[in-house]
Design an enzyme around this catalytic site. Structure first.
Site, PDB file in Angstrom:
ATOM      1  N   LYS A 187      -9.572   7.078   4.870  1.00  0.00           N
ATOM      2  CA  LYS A 187     -10.892   6.667   5.322  1.00  0.00           C
ATOM      3  C   LYS A 187     -11.999   7.195   4.416  1.00  0.00           C
ATOM      4  O   LYS A 187     -12.888   6.452   4.014  1.00  0.00           O
ATOM      5  CB  LYS A 187     -11.119   7.165   6.767  1.00  0.00           C
ATOM      6  N   ILE A 214     -12.532   0.369  -0.342  1.00  0.00           N
ATOM      7  CA  ILE A 214     -11.902  -0.146  -1.559  1.00  0.00           C
ATOM      8  C   ILE A 214     -12.271   0.803  -2.693  1.00  0.00           C
ATOM      9  O   ILE A 214     -13.447   1.168  -2.846  1.00  0.00           O
ATOM     10  CB  ILE A 214     -12.405  -1.577  -1.815  1.00  0.00           C
ATOM     11  N   CYS A 217       0.827  -1.212   0.000  1.00  0.00           N
ATOM     12  CA  CYS A 217       0.000   0.000   0.000  1.00  0.00           C
ATOM     13  C   CYS A 217       0.860   1.259   0.000  1.00  0.00           C
ATOM     14  O   CYS A 217       0.332   2.363  -0.134  1.00  0.00           O
ATOM     15  CB  CYS A 217      -0.921   0.015   1.222  1.00  0.00           C
ATOM     16  N   HIS A 252      -9.121   4.789  -0.491  1.00  0.00           N
ATOM     17  CA  HIS A 252      -7.788   4.200  -0.394  1.00  0.00           C
ATOM     18  C   HIS A 252      -7.534   3.257  -1.575  1.00  0.00           C
ATOM     19  O   HIS A 252      -7.582   2.040  -1.442  1.00  0.00           O
ATOM     20  CB  HIS A 252      -7.698   3.450   0.944  1.00  0.00           C
TER      21      HIS A 252
END
Lengths: 350, 385, 136
Positions: B328, B209, B83, B332
């Site tokens: 959030k 997602i 990530c 992301h």
């Protein structure tokens, strides 16, 4: 024919049981199917989502190794009798051997003879050690038995297993006095390849199935050894339900105090290849030096193996080295029919 | 070493881009950033991306995005660090420009996560964890963060509700970010009522997602000065690693890689944590926010969540976080997150953050976390007058 | 788990065998061949006892591919009595019965399978210590 005895004396140097924690009450099956639960078992053991014959065998085998106090590398055979091996082709026994840390110099095979497959493995282990080919051999009977939903078998088809390490008599918790095996081609029960559930022929289940074979093997054994029922402290029978073993025991002259300690069917059902071997482990958990134990299996198709064991001074020192059969029986979680279906992978909708 | 400035920004909105492919998202952000810079063909393209192979069956993104962004021919490659891929690409771009190997480098983080169904996306994301020793047990990323959060609650005696303000703050800030995925405020009650995905982690503890791409153009500060735009330089770029698997770490509640990379970043920039005006942290999960605030010197051990409880993380607080919605609520898109963070930090420092502008901010920090804390990259951006 | 991974990892998956560092004597699980503590080679096998306590846990309500039919299941970090933390599922326990510090022991269970015709994966899990459970 004479009683079977190996060339050199052998004994059980370790034993271990395993029973999954889930229990389905018979009342749950009759609630759904409207059947009659009269005369069947009160509960049967049900494997968890992550349990199968291999995992049951592994835990029973680890318990046997713990009691035998031997390095698993000394085992020259791992034989598993079951009618529910997870693979049709690929041994359960190699997975179990790997988990135990048995070396590569080992025989490994899966046996199939309905509920008699476990004692068949035991006979083979006795022969291997008794002939001098091996120092120690592991024999396991384990099953996650299938019963078609709604079928009479569904009340009893259970899960569990027990493992035995055969070794030299002088190291044994119980020594073998002799055994007798009796078979005939009697199609009382079968399952064809690709079928999910077995079928009962509905003709031969009692006479000439269970009773003919069990009584024949036991009578031949006792006659050959010159023993009578009163010589035995315990008698353990294959237990497809509580009634058959009780009736066979009585016909052979055994009393309740001899056969009841090894009669677990009412609490856990019929663990097929693990059935009589679990009864035996329950008895070994409480037996004392000098006690004589009769072990009798039955497998559809059909056959029966009978063994006569004499408990040695070693047993009391080994009993507490692993969980007792009773500890597994009492570790229980009662489930409902829906949970049972989920655990057994029966939830399919179209 | 040369001073490096950010001279161009480009982004797509974050969301479920069913109609746009990975290459279209990446090329659009790259194109917009180059257009914003106005410096013509770059010397190189670095693509930050984690999942393209698993989610789209597509690798070799350097050449693909260069081609579709209209800069076919430039050297280009994909950089992967879980990530933290976006920040890893930025870190490499910084090294190229600072080291004099390139004049202008475009760094594009891009991710397309909605190409696959949820269980497959969950598996793909888990590839940033230890496949053989964590994922093989049925652990997902959410599950791993839940293990951290459960232990945190146990050791310090907090309740789940104490973490609500991380999510509430992020959502409040996202309302004013046109590129954010969730532009709606949430209440602490909604946070508590949200479905638990892996107890104690609930749906509103976790970043969504998403698909998206964000790109930045880097150039030497001297070149940047000639462009006549608000000047923002990269005052620090520092990366560090820790064990990939949580169980292999000396202390699971310390983000050691965050501590090392931020200490290096503070040293590079010659500043202290208290000099930072805002912090775009890696709030993929509320527990990550708490651990990150602790590891980077904004709170003592076990006190990170107090900054949320005490409202110190709001736009007017002591240490504003997630000023444009954070992971959030902005969303992301994993490999793009690092470049979104950088783009948002530069936007703040340019004074272009609109209603969410932090007045007079000079120093902004971003931190991108790859895995459950294994690869952590910190950047500090500074407005240059 | 790929077929090759399943085969390669069989000793520690099924036998729960880790390693011990011959230089600094650190006990390692899972095996990794290079000691993370002293940086030296560490290939000496060490059978772990399988006993430990729950260090942290979670209930997985949303599962990755390959585990969908198993939710809710409990995953945990277990502190082995030898020292290392191990990630694994807990089994034979309801999620509301689990607590940090719960004594657990290793068992081998069927963890998933590669479709209807692929291999069956067995792996270690932990369950409440049988002896402790009996005392309950």
């Amino acid at each position: 024919m004479s009683v079977m005895r190996p060339l050199r004396s052998v004994g059980l140097v370790g034993y271990g049981a395993y029973i999954p924690r889930y229990r389905l009450p018979a009342s749950e099956i009759s609630r759904i199917w409207g059947g009659d639960e009269e005369g069947t078992v009160a509960f049967k053991s049900v494997p968890g989502l992550d349990e199968d014959t291999v995992t049951i065998a592994i835990e029973a085998a680890r318990n046997a190794v713990a009691r035998a106090r031997i390095d698993p590398v000394l085992l020259r055979a791992v034989w598993i009798g079951s009618e529910s091996h997870p693979y049709a082709v690929k041994p359960s026994s190699t997975v179990v051997a790997e988990a135990l840390g048995v070396g590569n110099a080992c025989l490994a095979a899966d046996l199939q003879f309905a509920c008699k497959a476990g004692t068949e493995a035991l006979q083979a282990g006795i022969a291997l050690v008794g002939s001098g080919m091996a120092g120690y051999a592991m024999a396991i009977g384990a099953d996650t038995a299938q019963g078609r939903p709604g079928d009479a078998l569904e009340y009893t088809a259970a899960a569990g297993g027990a493992a035995y390490i055969v070794g030299p008599a002088e190291a044994g918790c119980a020594t073998l006095e002799g055994s007798y095996s009796y078979v005939s081609d009697t199609p009382d029960f079968w399952r064809r390849p690709g079928q999910n559930y077995p079928r009962h022929g509905g003709r031969f289940t009692g006479e000439p199935g269970y009773f003919a074979h069990v009584l024949s093997s036991v009578r031949s054994l006792m006659e050959g050894l010159g023993r009578s029922a009163s010589d035995y402290r315990y008698a353990v029978f294959h237990q497809p339900n509580p009634r058959f073993p009780e009736r066979a025991a009585r016909q052979l002259g055994f009393k309740s105090e001899q056969y009841s300690p090894g009669l677990l069917a009412n609490e856990i059902g019929n663990a097929y290849a693990g059935s009589s071997l679990l009864g035996m482990s329950a008895v070994l958990d409480i037996a004392q030096p000098g006690d004589r134990i009769l072990l009798v299996s039955f497998g559809s198709g059909a056959g029966s193996d009978a063994f006569s064991w004499l408990v040695t001074d070693t047993l009391p020192k080994r009993q507490s080295l692993a969980p007792t059969t009773r500890a597994y029986i009492e570790r229980k979680t009662i489930i409902d029919y829906a949970t049972y279906l989920r655990l057994r992978g029966q939830l399919v909708m179209h | 070493m040369r001073e490096v400035a950010v001279i161009g920004l480009g982004q797509t909105p974050v969301g479920e881009h069913w109609e746009s492919s990975l290459r279209i998202l990446g090329s659009e952000a790259t194109y917009l950033a180059l257009e914003d810079a106005g410096t013509g063909l770059p010397d190189a393209l670095l693509v930050g991306n984690m999942l393209s192979g698993l989610s789209c069956g597509q690798e070799n993104l350097g050449a693909l995005i260069a081609d579709y962004a209209g800069i076919r021919g430039v050297p280009a490659a994909k950089i992967e660090a879980g990530c933290a891929s976006g920040a890893a690409a930025l870190h490499q771009g910084y090294i190229m420009v600072a080291g004099g190997m390139a004049e202008t480098v475009v760094v594009c983080g891009v991710e397309k996560m909605t190409e696959t169904s949820q269980p497959d996306t969950t598996v793909a994301l888990a590839a940033a964890a230890d496949a053989e020793n964590e994922v093989a047990h049925g652990l997902s990323f959410v599950g791993l963060n839940a293990l951290l959060m459960q232990r945190y609650l146990y050791e310090y005696g907090y309740q789940r509700a104490d973490f609500a303000n991380f999510a509430v703050t992020a959502h409040r800030n996202a309302v004013n970010n046109p590129a954010a995925m969730f532009r709606r405020a949430i209440t602490p009650e909604a946070f508590m009522k949200a479905k638990l995905i892996a107890e104690p982690v609930g749906l509103l503890d976790s970043a969504g997602i998403a698909d998206g791409a964000a790109a930045l153009v880097l150039a030497p500060l001297d070149l940047a000065r000639s462009l006549g735009k608000p000047l923002v330089r990269i005052a620090a770029s520092a990366a560090a690693t820790d064990a990939l698997a949580i169980h292999d770490r000396a202390d699971i509640l310390e983000l050691r890689a965050a501590r090392i990379s931020s200490l290096n970043a503070y040293a590079q920039a010659g500043i202290q944590p208290e000099d930072i005006d805002f912090f775009e942290l890696h709030d993929a999960f509320t527990i990550m926010s708490a651990l990150s605030l602790e590891a980077n010197g904004f709170a003592e051990r076990g006190q990170g969540v107090r900054l949320a409880m005490e409202e110190a993380i709001s736009l007017s607080g002591r240490i504003p976080i997630a000023t444009m919605g954070g992971l959030k609520a902005r969303g992301h898109p994993v490999g793009a997150t690092g470049t979104y963070q950088a783009l948002e930090a530069v936007t703040q420092l340019r004074g272009e953050a609109g209603a969410n502008q932090i007045p007079g901010c000079v120093l902004g920090m971003t931190q991108n976390i790859g895995g459950s804390g294994a690869n952590i990259i910190t950047h500090i951006f500074e407005r240059v007058s | 788990m790929s077929l090759a991974s399943s085969w390669r990892t069989r000793k520690f998956r099924l036998g729960f065998v880790g390693e011990i560092c011959p230089q600094c004597h650190a006990k390692l699980f899972p095996p990794r061949d290079i000691c993370p503590h002293c940086g030296g080679p560490a290939k000496e096998p060490l059978a772990f006892s399988g006993h430990g306590t729950v260090y942290s846990y979670t209930t997985m309500s949303v599962a990755p591919r390959g585990f969908e039919g198993q939710t809710p299941y409990v995953a945990a970090l277990v502190k082995t009595e030898e020292g290392p933390l191990v990630t694994a599922q807990l089994t034979d326990v309801a999620s509301d019965e689990v607590f940090i510090g719960m004594p657990v022991e290793m068992v081998t269970r069927h963890i998933n399978e590669e479709g209807d015709d692929g291999i069956i994966n067995y792996h270690f899990k932990f369950r409440p210590e049988l002896a402790a459970a009996a005392k309950h």
